[in-house]
Design a protein around this motif. Structure first.
Motif, PDB file in Angstrom:
ATOM      1  N   GLU A   1      39.109  19.983  63.818  1.00 26.91           N
ATOM      2  CA  GLU A   1      40.144  19.043  63.391  1.00 26.91           C
ATOM      3  C   GLU A   1      41.055  19.642  62.319  1.00 26.91           C
ATOM      4  O   GLU A   1      42.277  19.514  62.389  1.00 26.91           O
ATOM      5  N   ARG A   2      40.459  20.303  61.335  1.00 21.69           N
ATOM      6  CA  ARG A   2      41.223  20.786  60.184  1.00 21.69           C
ATOM      7  C   ARG A   2      41.792  22.188  60.373  1.00 21.69           C
ATOM      8  O   ARG A   2      42.828  22.521  59.777  1.00 21.69           O
ATOM      9  N   HIS A   3      41.119  22.997  61.137  1.00 16.52           N
ATOM     10  CA  HIS A   3      41.543  24.390  61.338  1.00 16.52           C
ATOM     11  C   HIS A   3      41.463  24.751  62.821  1.00 16.52           C
ATOM     12  O   HIS A   3      40.609  25.545  63.232  1.00 16.52           O
ATOM     13  N   PRO A   4      42.333  24.173  63.631  1.00 17.88           N
ATOM     14  CA  PRO A   4      42.255  24.388  65.088  1.00 17.88           C
ATOM     15  C   PRO A   4      42.421  25.835  65.530  1.00 17.88           C
ATOM     16  O   PRO A   4      42.022  26.183  66.638  1.00 17.88           O
ATOM     17  N   SER A   5      42.965  26.682  64.676  1.00 18.08           N
ATOM     18  CA  SER A   5      43.154  28.084  65.054  1.00 18.08           C
ATOM     19  C   SER A   5      41.900  28.928  64.820  1.00 18.08           C
ATOM     20  O   SER A   5      41.838  30.086  65.231  1.00 18.08           O
ATOM     21  N   VAL A   6      40.898  28.340  64.173  1.00 16.58           N
ATOM     22  CA  VAL A   6      39.654  29.062  63.886  1.00 16.58           C
ATOM     23  C   VAL A   6      38.663  28.824  65.024  1.00 16.58           C
ATOM     24  O   VAL A   6      38.293  27.690  65.310  1.00 16.58           O
ATOM     25  N   GLY A   7      38.221  29.894  65.660  1.00 19.11           N
ATOM     26  CA  GLY A   7      37.225  29.761  66.719  1.00 19.11           C
ATOM     27  C   GLY A   7      35.870  29.413  66.124  1.00 19.11           C
ATOM     28  O   GLY A   7      35.534  29.859  65.028  1.00 19.11           O
ATOM     29  N   VAL A   8      35.096  28.594  66.850  1.00 19.32           N
ATOM     30  CA  VAL A   8      33.793  28.150  66.352  1.00 19.32           C
ATOM     31  C   VAL A   8      32.715  28.454  67.384  1.00 19.32           C
ATOM     32  O   VAL A   8      32.765  27.964  68.510  1.00 19.32           O
ATOM     33  N   LEU A   9      31.739  29.269  66.982  1.00 20.49           N
ATOM     34  CA  LEU A   9      30.611  29.578  67.848  1.00 20.49           C
ATOM     35  C   LEU A   9      29.352  28.997  67.220  1.00 20.49           C
ATOM     36  O   LEU A   9      28.936  29.409  66.141  1.00 20.49           O
ATOM     37  N   VAL A  10      28.762  28.008  67.889  1.00 20.39           N
ATOM     38  CA  VAL A  10      27.552  27.356  67.394  1.00 20.39           C
ATOM     39  C   VAL A  10      26.332  28.035  68.007  1.00 20.39           C
ATOM     40  O   VAL A  10      26.275  28.261  69.217  1.00 20.39           O
ATOM     41  N   LEU A  11      25.348  28.360  67.162  1.00 22.59           N
ATOM     42  CA  LEU A  11      24.110  28.972  67.631  1.00 22.59           C
ATOM     43  C   LEU A  11      22.974  27.953  67.580  1.00 22.59           C
ATOM     44  O   LEU A  11      22.883  27.166  66.636  1.00 22.59           O
TER      45      LEU A  11
END
Length: 214
Positions: free
Chosen positions: A72-82
């Motif tokens: 929501e706040r940083h849509p350009s940051v990719g997020v990889l959940v482990l």
């Protein structure tokens, strides 16, 4: 490429930072809880973050909540959940909360440096990554009648690999099909699932969600 890591297990976090550094990534920050990760990203957003799904204080789904906040706040940051375990419902929640630049990977995949670095790069580039074990479990569920029933066996093969976040080129290599043949299958999948012409990236995500939900 700059990444940040959040995991309350210090040895795992340090080991992950080390292998990523050796692979050419810049580890910009490490955190032991979701709040610290969000603060680091707010100060200096990286290209991607890697976050454990279960962290303090409750060790339930703090990492997933942090991933949603980052989407929501940083849509350009990719997020990889482990995750240490196959938890398909969490994977679906993550994908649905941010249909691009998101991924869900089992911790055991960290042992395969190539697979890990590929996943980080893909989410940083806005791609979608779903662990093959999660895809397999979701696909194995019993289903009522759905649009997927209209797909041929080969179209389902193509969609299954697409559900892992793979490109047409990767699908071509995995299934030993020519690029043009893969393109034809992908178009057919979109048509049979009722996905109207538009941005292919969006249609790929919608197709994958249809597939994973069953």
């Amino acid at each position: 490429m700059r990444v940040m890591i959040a995991d309350d297990a210090v040895l795992f976090r340090e080991g992950l930072a080390r292998v990523l550094t050796e692979a050419g990534f810049e580890v910009a920050a490490q955190a032991g809880d979701a709040g610290s990760l969000l603060a680091h990203v707010l100060r200096d957003p990286p290209d991607a973050v890697i976050v454990d799904i279960r962290m303090p204080p409750t060790h339930t789904a703090e990492g997933l909540d942090a991933a949603r906040t980052l989407r929501e706040r940083h849509p350009s940051v990719g997020v990889l959940v482990l995750s240490a375990h196959v938890e398909p419902h969490f994977a679906l929640q993550l994908i649905e909360s941010g249909a691009h630049g998101a991924g869900y990977l089992l911790k055991e995949r960290v042992a395969d440096l190539g697979e890990l670095t590929d996943a980080v790069r893909r989410v940083a580039a806005g791609g979608l990554v779903v662990d093959p074990s999660v895809v397999a479990q979701l696909v194995g569920r019993k289903r009522t009648r759905s649009p997927l029933d209209e797909l041929t066996e080969r179209e389902r093969d193509v969609l299954e690999v697409m559900a892992e976040g793979r490109s047409n080129q990767a699908i071509s290599q995995r299934l030993y099909l020519s690029p043009k043949t893969v393109e034809a299958y992908v178009r057919s999948v979109f048509t049979k699932l009722g996905l109207q012409p538009g941005a292919d990236d969006n249609r790929r995500v919608l197709a994958v969600l249809t597939y994973l939900r069953g």
